[in-house]
Design a protein around this motif. Structure first.
Motif, PDB file in Angstrom:
ATOM      1  N   SER A 164      44.220  49.139  29.881  1.00 42.73           N
ATOM      2  CA  SER A 164      42.734  48.607  29.714  1.00 42.73           C
ATOM      3  C   SER A 164      42.888  47.328  30.688  1.00 42.73           C
ATOM      4  O   SER A 164      41.451  47.006  31.805  1.00 42.73           O
ATOM      5  CB  SER A 164      41.932  48.386  28.683  1.00 42.73           C
ATOM      6  OG  SER A 164      41.728  49.468  27.782  1.00 42.73           O
ATOM      7  N   SER A 187      40.233  60.679  21.420  1.00 39.08           N
ATOM      8  CA  SER A 187      39.754  59.363  21.690  1.00 39.08           C
ATOM      9  C   SER A 187      38.564  59.532  20.975  1.00 39.08           C
ATOM     10  O   SER A 187      37.404  60.256  21.544  1.00 39.08           O
ATOM     11  CB  SER A 187      39.918  58.633  22.977  1.00 39.08           C
ATOM     12  OG  SER A 187      38.609  59.552  23.684  1.00 39.08           O
ATOM     13  N   SER A 188      38.238  58.470  19.950  1.00 35.63           N
ATOM     14  CA  SER A 188      36.815  58.251  19.244  1.00 35.63           C
ATOM     15  C   SER A 188      35.904  57.840  20.649  1.00 35.63           C
ATOM     16  O   SER A 188      36.145  56.644  21.785  1.00 35.63           O
ATOM     17  CB  SER A 188      37.102  57.403  18.201  1.00 35.63           C
ATOM     18  OG  SER A 188      37.100  56.066  18.267  1.00 35.63           O
ATOM     19  N   LEU A 189      34.464  57.226  20.056  1.00 35.64           N
ATOM     20  CA  LEU A 189      33.387  56.545  20.972  1.00 35.64           C
ATOM     21  C   LEU A 189      34.067  55.475  20.301  1.00 35.64           C
ATOM     22  O   LEU A 189      33.238  54.938  21.606  1.00 35.64           O
ATOM     23  CB  LEU A 189      32.494  57.218  20.440  1.00 35.64           C
ATOM     24  CG  LEU A 189      32.114  58.777  20.424  1.00 35.64           C
ATOM     25  CD1 LEU A 189      30.817  58.951  19.709  1.00 35.64           C
ATOM     26  CD2 LEU A 189      32.253  59.046  22.227  1.00 35.64           C
ATOM     27  N   SER A 190      34.700  55.100  19.712  1.00 37.68           N
ATOM     28  CA  SER A 190      34.785  53.249  19.834  1.00 37.68           C
ATOM     29  C   SER A 190      35.829  52.544  20.727  1.00 37.68           C
ATOM     30  O   SER A 190      35.028  51.735  21.562  1.00 37.68           O
ATOM     31  CB  SER A 190      35.126  52.259  18.965  1.00 37.68           C
ATOM     32  OG  SER A 190      35.843  53.416  18.142  1.00 37.68           O
ATOM     33  N   TYR A 191      36.898  53.243  21.302  1.00 40.08           N
ATOM     34  CA  TYR A 191      37.683  53.236  21.925  1.00 40.08           C
ATOM     35  C   TYR A 191      36.859  54.161  23.290  1.00 40.08           C
ATOM     36  O   TYR A 191      36.936  52.957  23.892  1.00 40.08           O
ATOM     37  CB  TYR A 191      38.602  54.445  21.753  1.00 40.08           C
ATOM     38  CG  TYR A 191      40.053  53.924  20.953  1.00 40.08           C
ATOM     39  CD1 TYR A 191      40.623  52.969  21.207  1.00 40.08           C
ATOM     40  CD2 TYR A 191      40.445  54.773  19.765  1.00 40.08           C
ATOM     41  CE1 TYR A 191      41.765  52.065  21.023  1.00 40.08           C
ATOM     42  CE2 TYR A 191      41.419  53.867  19.230  1.00 40.08           C
ATOM     43  CZ  TYR A 191      41.964  53.043  19.738  1.00 40.08           C
ATOM     44  OH  TYR A 191      43.503  52.086  18.990  1.00 40.08           O
ATOM     45  N   LYS A 193      34.379  53.146  24.153  1.00 43.14           N
ATOM     46  CA  LYS A 193      33.580  51.380  24.478  1.00 43.14           C
ATOM     47  C   LYS A 193      34.048  50.498  25.025  1.00 43.14           C
ATOM     48  O   LYS A 193      33.177  50.112  25.536  1.00 43.14           O
ATOM     49  CB  LYS A 193      32.600  51.267  23.367  1.00 43.14           C
ATOM     50  CG  LYS A 193      30.816  51.650  23.349  1.00 43.14           C
ATOM     51  CD  LYS A 193      29.940  50.807  22.360  1.00 43.14           C
ATOM     52  CE  LYS A 193      30.873  49.972  21.804  1.00 43.14           C
ATOM     53  NZ  LYS A 193      29.940  49.308  20.493  1.00 43.14           N
ATOM     54  N   GLN A 194      35.306  50.678  24.194  1.00 46.80           N
ATOM     55  CA  GLN A 194      36.259  49.634  25.065  1.00 46.80           C
ATOM     56  C   GLN A 194      36.764  49.561  26.278  1.00 46.80           C
ATOM     57  O   GLN A 194      37.553  48.974  26.918  1.00 46.80           O
ATOM     58  CB  GLN A 194      37.554  49.486  24.175  1.00 46.80           C
ATOM     59  CG  GLN A 194      37.074  49.058  22.677  1.00 46.80           C
ATOM     60  CD  GLN A 194      38.101  48.506  22.139  1.00 46.80           C
ATOM     61  OE1 GLN A 194      38.727  47.762  21.555  1.00 46.80           O
ATOM     62  NE2 GLN A 194      37.633  49.707  20.108  1.00 46.80           N
ATOM     63  N   MET A 230      26.193  55.138  27.389  1.00 50.41           N
ATOM     64  CA  MET A 230      27.221  54.008  27.988  1.00 50.41           C
ATOM     65  C   MET A 230      27.281  53.208  28.781  1.00 50.41           C
ATOM     66  O   MET A 230      28.017  52.665  29.404  1.00 50.41           O
ATOM     67  CB  MET A 230      28.368  54.699  27.680  1.00 50.41           C
ATOM     68  CG  MET A 230      28.764  54.716  26.134  1.00 50.41           C
ATOM     69  SD  MET A 230      30.650  55.855  25.229  1.00 50.41           S
ATOM     70  CE  MET A 230      30.246  55.869  24.057  1.00 50.41           C
TER      71      MET A 230
END
Ligand code: C2E
Ligand code: MG
Ligand code: MG
Ligand code: MG
Length: 287
Positions: A164, A187-191, A193-194, A230
């Motif tokens: 990242s 990968s989850s949506l919260s990942y 987003k980051q 996003m």
């Protein structure tokens, strides 16, 4: 008499496993010489902005024509190149070659187009990865805004923090970051987003069934919506039919790439294809 080994033994040491191993050894052996022997080349697959029909740029795709093995698909050798770390010189060669090619097109007054380059996690994890990218851009005199790196989802989770930070650094300098084959990883949506990315690239498997039957929204449509929520661009890969293109237009997908527009093109043919495509577009406008 052979020992009565457990059932799993044959799977581990059976013929298929041995053949598989031999094949890897042979590919690795020949791949070692491939760069120096000029056996590698790039093809360029057009990417089009859906709203306007304009040519946005190209994805660079590696090709290996071995005098011994013939044409070997990247699907067969990229993984092996990663395992034996040959992907480091090969990946650097790809990046330089692609940037040089694009800078050449710009100098001829075409575009300015963008170039997308596939990057392996092995490259991303190198300490000098960001330096290498910026150095190649300087050396080839290509503005960073015209480069997009394609990273696959599955690889990123391994070292999320480190990767990242590097991607963010490159993004800050204007380089685009696309998450390739999106939807096939874990990968989850919260990942998501980051992650410092600029583009979601919907995997071909979600495009294949379009437009689909019934009233439910195909997943590809939902992915476009999520991407836009996003603040990301969304590209569809593997677009093969007009029906798929129409569907993607209806759901406001940003860019498309696939055989319906063009197969990957050999370097020597790109200029002619690009001129022909521009003529087509102008004709469409006149209608
Ligand atoms: P990818 O990055 O997802 O690239 C898309 C693949 O789909 C390419 O296969 C392309 O030729 C193919 N394709 C494009 N449009 C269509 C279509 O409409 N229908 C069908 N059936 N296929 C389509 P290719 O060139 O064989 O590359 C396979 C994979 O190998 C790439 O998948 C990428 O993951 C990897 N790869 C290719 N070049 C490089 C490279 O320079 N570096 C690295 N690290 N990986 C590469
Ligand atoms: Mg790609
Ligand atoms: Mg892809
Ligand atoms: Mg793919």
């Amino acid at each position: 008499r052979a020992k009565q080994a457990g059932k799993g033994t044959y799977i581990l040491y059976g013929q298929n496993m041995q053949q598989h191993f031999d094949e890897r050894v042979i590919i690795e052996k020949h791949l070692r010489e491939a760069i120096d022997n000029n056996e590698l080349s790039l093809q360029y697959q057009p990417k089009v902005t859906l709203r306007t029909g304009e040519l946005w740029g190209f994805e660079a795709l590696i090709r290996w024509n071995s005098p011994v093995l013939g044409f070997v698909s990247p699907l067969s050798f990229i993984g092996i190149a990663e395992d034996c770390r040959l992907i480091i010189p090969i990946g650097e060669w790809v990046l330089r070659k692609a940037c040089l090619f694009l800078a050449g097109l710009h100098r001829q007054g075409l575009g300015p187009y963008h170039i997308s380059v596939n990057i392996s996690v092995i490259q991303l994890l190198l300490d000098d990865f960001t330096d290498t990218v910026l150095r190649i851009l300087r050396e080839t005199e290509l503005n960073p805004r015209y480069l997009e790196l394609e990273i696959t989802e599955s690889i990123i989770m391994e070292s999320f923090e480190e990767i990242s930070i590097k991607l963010e650094y490159l993004k800050q300098r204007g380089i685009g970051i696309a998450l390739d084959d999106f939807g096939t990883g874990y990968s989850s949506l919260s990942y998501l987003k980051q992650l410092p990315i600029t583009t979601l690239k919907i995997d071909k498997s979600f495009i294949d069934g379009l437009p689909g039957e019934g009233s439910s929204m195909p997943l590809a449509g939902s992915i476009v919506a999520i991407g836009h929520d996003m603040g990301l661009n969304v590209t569809a890969e593997g677009v093969e039919t007009e029906e798929q293109l129409d569907f993607l237009r209806r759901v406001n997908c940003d860019k498309v790439q696939g055989y319906f527009i063009s197969r990957p093109i050999a370097e020597g043919q790109v200029l002619a294809w690009t001129r022909q495509y521009a003529r087509q577009m102008i004709n469409v406008e006149k209608c």
